[in-house]
Design a protein around this motif. Structure first.
Motif, PDB file in Angstrom:
ATOM      1  N   ASP A   1      -9.534  -0.195  -6.712  1.00 17.31           N
ATOM      2  CA  ASP A   1      -8.223  -0.601  -6.208  1.00 17.31           C
ATOM      3  C   ASP A   1      -8.290  -1.130  -4.776  1.00 17.31           C
ATOM      4  O   ASP A   1      -9.001  -0.588  -3.923  1.00 17.31           O
ATOM      5  N   SER A   2      -7.515  -2.164  -4.543  1.00 15.13           N
ATOM      6  CA  SER A   2      -7.398  -2.725  -3.204  1.00 15.13           C
ATOM      7  C   SER A   2      -6.939  -1.655  -2.216  1.00 15.13           C
ATOM      8  O   SER A   2      -6.233  -0.704  -2.566  1.00 15.13           O
ATOM      9  N   ARG A   3      -7.345  -1.818  -0.970  1.00 11.39           N
ATOM     10  CA  ARG A   3      -6.882  -0.922   0.093  1.00 11.39           C
ATOM     11  C   ARG A   3      -5.430  -1.216   0.481  1.00 11.39           C
ATOM     12  O   ARG A   3      -4.833  -0.517   1.298  1.00 11.39           O
ATOM     13  N   TYR A   4      -4.899  -2.268  -0.096  1.00 12.84           N
ATOM     14  CA  TYR A   4      -3.530  -2.700   0.227  1.00 12.84           C
ATOM     15  C   TYR A   4      -2.680  -2.657  -1.034  1.00 12.84           C
ATOM     16  O   TYR A   4      -3.177  -2.793  -2.144  1.00 12.84           O
ATOM     17  N   ASP A   5      -1.375  -2.510  -0.856  1.00 14.13           N
ATOM     18  CA  ASP A   5      -0.476  -2.499  -2.004  1.00 14.13           C
ATOM     19  C   ASP A   5       0.795  -3.243  -1.638  1.00 14.13           C
ATOM     20  O   ASP A   5       1.029  -3.571  -0.466  1.00 14.13           O
ATOM     21  N   HIS A   6       1.635  -3.509  -2.635  1.00 14.55           N
ATOM     22  CA  HIS A   6       2.889  -4.238  -2.442  1.00 14.55           C
ATOM     23  C   HIS A   6       2.624  -5.579  -1.745  1.00 14.55           C
ATOM     24  O   HIS A   6       3.345  -5.965  -0.810  1.00 14.55           O
TER      25      HIS A   6
ATOM     26  N   THR B   1      -6.961  -6.667  -6.228  1.00 17.84           N
ATOM     27  CA  THR B   1      -7.868  -5.844  -7.024  1.00 17.84           C
ATOM     28  C   THR B   1      -8.610  -6.651  -8.089  1.00 17.84           C
ATOM     29  O   THR B   1      -7.985  -7.316  -8.916  1.00 17.84           O
TER      30      THR B   1
END
Length: 273
Positions: free
Chosen positions: A10-15, A188
């Motif tokens: 998973d990416s370290r970033y979301d939204h 991701t």
């Protein structure tokens, strides 16, 4: 999530869809800045592979890249840039992509899943025992690439790979694996981003260092480059002016007569001794 699937984590970033354009660009750039440091850690692996490639190419061997999707395209880009940059034959460095040349522009569904097709595609280039085959796959589990590298090794080629995961099937069948652990992508699983950048950097390092070792650079100049456009002709003229301390007119005449910077410089030296 498997420990070996760093590229799918998973990416370290979301939204992401809620970020401003400035935030998107800043965060992508922040992730990109880590790539060069990761590649730096791979230098011993790259050195080991290059040190084995050079003597084989001096004996007439070739360098063949094979990959699928983004990885395959990156190999083709690197291969296609060697002739104009270093003046070598188009068949000396070869890029092969799953699905054939049509896949350069448009993805070919399931082409990467055929474990036998990669070796078939390599055989179309009459692969020999002095050749080097480098499989490129960010995931390290692409059947097309694994099958090609494994068969190339069994045949007697030197084999290497470029991957961005640990302990992969591709690394296991490669004599000289290069593993650049760039970690999660900003989006991701989008390995066209950091993984692709790492692969491009490593390909640059391999082909450039090999070509320098083969004698296609003098000082820091591309003396064997193909003069395929006005920009490169001008660059060649400036090289000759700088090296020989001659006028622009003399440099132009030398380049027009001898066709390459190397030949122009060499023949000028002979004519003045």
């Amino acid at each position: 999530m498997s420990k070996t699937s760093l590229t799918e984590s998973d990416s370290r970033y979301d939204h992401l869809e809620s970020m401003t354009v400035s935030d998107l660009l800043t965060n992508i750039n922040k992730e990109d800045q880590s790539v060069a440091g990761t590649v730096q850690q791979c230098i011993p692996q790259i050195e080991s592979l290059v040190s084995e490639i050079v003597p084989r190419m001096k004996k007439g061997g070739r360098l063949l890249y094979i990959g699928a999707g983004t990885s395959g395209r990156l190999g083709i880009v690197d291969a296609s840039e060697c002739p104009p940059t270093f003046g070598v034959d188009h068949g000396l460095v070869v890029g092969i992509i799953a699905g054939g040349d049509g896949a350069i522009r448009k993805a070919v569904e399931f082409a990467e899943d055929d474990a036998k097709q990669g070796w078939k595609d390599l055989q179309e280039f009459n692969v020999g025992k002095e050749d080097t085959v480098i499989g490129i796959a960010a995931s390290g589990r692409t059947p097309y690439v694994i099958g090609a590298v494994d068969s190339a090794h069994e045949f007697g080629c030197l084999t290497g790979c470029i991957t961005c995961n640990e302990h992969t099937a591709l690394s296991k069948v490669s004599q000289f694996p290069i593993e650049a652990f760039v970690g999660p992508e900003f989006v991701t699983g989008s390995t066209r981003m950091k993984a692709g950048t790492a692969q491009k950097l490593i390909l640059n390092m391999i082909s450039t260092s090999v070509m320098i070792q083969l004698g296609h650079v003098s000082g820091n100049k591309m003396v064997d480059m193909q003069l395929s456009n006005d920009k490169l002709v001008e660059r060649g003229v400036l090289m000759i002016m700088d090296q020989l301390s001659v006028t622009r007119e003399q440099a132009n005449d030398l380049l027009a007569k001898h066709k390459t910077v190397r030949a122009a410089i060499a023949n000028f030296s002979k004519s003045t001794t």
